[in-house]
Design a protein around this motif. Structure first.
Motif, PDB file in Angstrom:
ATOM      1  N   ARG A 184     -19.485 -47.193  18.010  1.00 53.23           N
ATOM      2  CA  ARG A 184     -20.238 -47.217  19.260  1.00 53.23           C
ATOM      3  C   ARG A 184     -21.058 -48.500  19.301  1.00 53.23           C
ATOM      4  O   ARG A 184     -21.867 -48.741  18.410  1.00 53.23           O
ATOM      5  N   TYR A 185     -20.869 -49.286  20.349  1.00 55.22           N
ATOM      6  CA  TYR A 185     -21.588 -50.541  20.489  1.00 55.22           C
ATOM      7  C   TYR A 185     -22.115 -50.687  21.910  1.00 55.22           C
ATOM      8  O   TYR A 185     -21.351 -50.983  22.820  1.00 55.22           O
ATOM      9  N   LEU A 236     -20.823 -50.951  27.398  1.00 53.97           N
ATOM     10  CA  LEU A 236     -20.807 -49.769  26.536  1.00 53.97           C
ATOM     11  C   LEU A 236     -19.428 -49.623  25.907  1.00 53.97           C
ATOM     12  O   LEU A 236     -18.427 -49.561  26.609  1.00 53.97           O
ATOM     13  N   TYR A 237     -19.386 -49.581  24.602  1.00 54.53           N
ATOM     14  CA  TYR A 237     -18.135 -49.314  23.891  1.00 54.53           C
ATOM     15  C   TYR A 237     -18.384 -48.172  22.929  1.00 54.53           C
ATOM     16  O   TYR A 237     -19.269 -48.242  22.084  1.00 54.53           O
ATOM     17  N   ASN A 238     -17.616 -47.086  23.054  1.00 58.73           N
ATOM     18  CA  ASN A 238     -17.815 -45.959  22.141  1.00 58.73           C
ATOM     19  C   ASN A 238     -16.589 -45.634  21.319  1.00 58.73           C
ATOM     20  O   ASN A 238     -16.589 -44.664  20.584  1.00 58.73           O
ATOM     21  N   LEU A 273     -16.836 -41.094  28.746  1.00 61.32           N
ATOM     22  CA  LEU A 273     -15.615 -40.412  28.347  1.00 61.32           C
ATOM     23  C   LEU A 273     -14.587 -41.325  27.703  1.00 61.32           C
ATOM     24  O   LEU A 273     -13.821 -40.906  26.864  1.00 61.32           O
ATOM     25  N   SER A 274     -14.529 -42.564  28.123  1.00 65.77           N
ATOM     26  CA  SER A 274     -13.487 -43.449  27.645  1.00 65.77           C
ATOM     27  C   SER A 274     -14.089 -44.688  26.982  1.00 65.77           C
ATOM     28  O   SER A 274     -15.281 -44.944  27.099  1.00 65.77           O
ATOM     29  N   ILE A 326     -21.403 -47.633  37.253  1.00 69.62           N
ATOM     30  CA  ILE A 326     -20.645 -47.672  35.999  1.00 69.62           C
ATOM     31  C   ILE A 326     -19.198 -47.963  36.367  1.00 69.62           C
ATOM     32  O   ILE A 326     -18.639 -47.322  37.261  1.00 69.62           O
ATOM     33  N   TYR A 327     -18.599 -48.922  35.679  1.00 70.82           N
ATOM     34  CA  TYR A 327     -17.184 -49.229  35.883  1.00 70.82           C
ATOM     35  C   TYR A 327     -16.469 -49.057  34.562  1.00 70.82           C
ATOM     36  O   TYR A 327     -16.808 -49.689  33.574  1.00 70.82           O
ATOM     37  N   ASN A 328     -15.491 -48.166  34.542  1.00 69.01           N
ATOM     38  CA  ASN A 328     -14.685 -47.925  33.354  1.00 69.01           C
ATOM     39  C   ASN A 328     -13.427 -48.777  33.454  1.00 69.01           C
ATOM     40  O   ASN A 328     -12.633 -48.619  34.384  1.00 69.01           O
ATOM     41  N   VAL A 329     -13.260 -49.685  32.519  1.00 68.64           N
ATOM     42  CA  VAL A 329     -12.173 -50.658  32.557  1.00 68.64           C
ATOM     43  C   VAL A 329     -10.806 -49.993  32.382  1.00 68.64           C
ATOM     44  O   VAL A 329      -9.874 -50.254  33.146  1.00 68.64           O
TER      45      VAL A 329
END
Length: 136
Positions: free
Chosen positions: A9-10, A29-31, A57-58, A81-84
């Motif tokens: 998680r970063y 956000l990287y989990n 979630l991702s 929030i934008y999920n790539v």
């Protein structure tokens, strides 16, 4: 012996308040969660254990927020929030109004949009909340 899954998680972020009281926040956000589950399913939202250690979630997402006090009694904000990976965009506008000392009314919306038009599952989830809060 019980084995647990190790997930990296970063979070990395930046925030700044301008002289006119405009507040800006940017984060990445990287989990490490690379699940290919359908993020636009209400069951998926409800069945995941989201916490401070598992923020989304991702795997990788961008977060941004703007907040501005229009007057001493009215504050507005817009977060996103934008999920790539899943091309999911969540917008969260909010307005807070101070009605009297220790009493405020707020309105918040959660607008979920699947940006990928080629995705077979193209369900949008839009929610609006109102809250009356009394402080003691």
């Amino acid at each position: 012996m019980k084995l647990t899954q190790f997930i990296l998680r970063y979070p990395m972020g930046y925030d700044y308040t301008f002289k006119n009281s405009l507040y800006l926040q940017l984060e990445g956000l990287y989990n490490g969660n690379n699940s290919s589950n359908n993020l636009l399913s209400l069951d998926q939202f409800n069945n995941n254990n989201l916490s401070a250690e598992n923020l989304f979630l991702s795997g990788f997402s961008f977060f941004s927020s703007l907040s501005y006090p229009f007057s001493p009694l009215v504050n507005g904000s817009l977060a996103g929030i934008y999920n790539v990976h899943d091309q999911l965009l969540i917008l969260i506008p909010s307005l807070t109004i101070s009605l009297q000392e220790n009493l405020e009314l707020s309105f918040t919306a959660q607008l979920v949009q699947n940006v990928d038009k080629k995705n077979a599952f193209n369900q949008n989830i839009n929610l609006i909340y109102a809250r009356l809060k009394k402080s003691f």
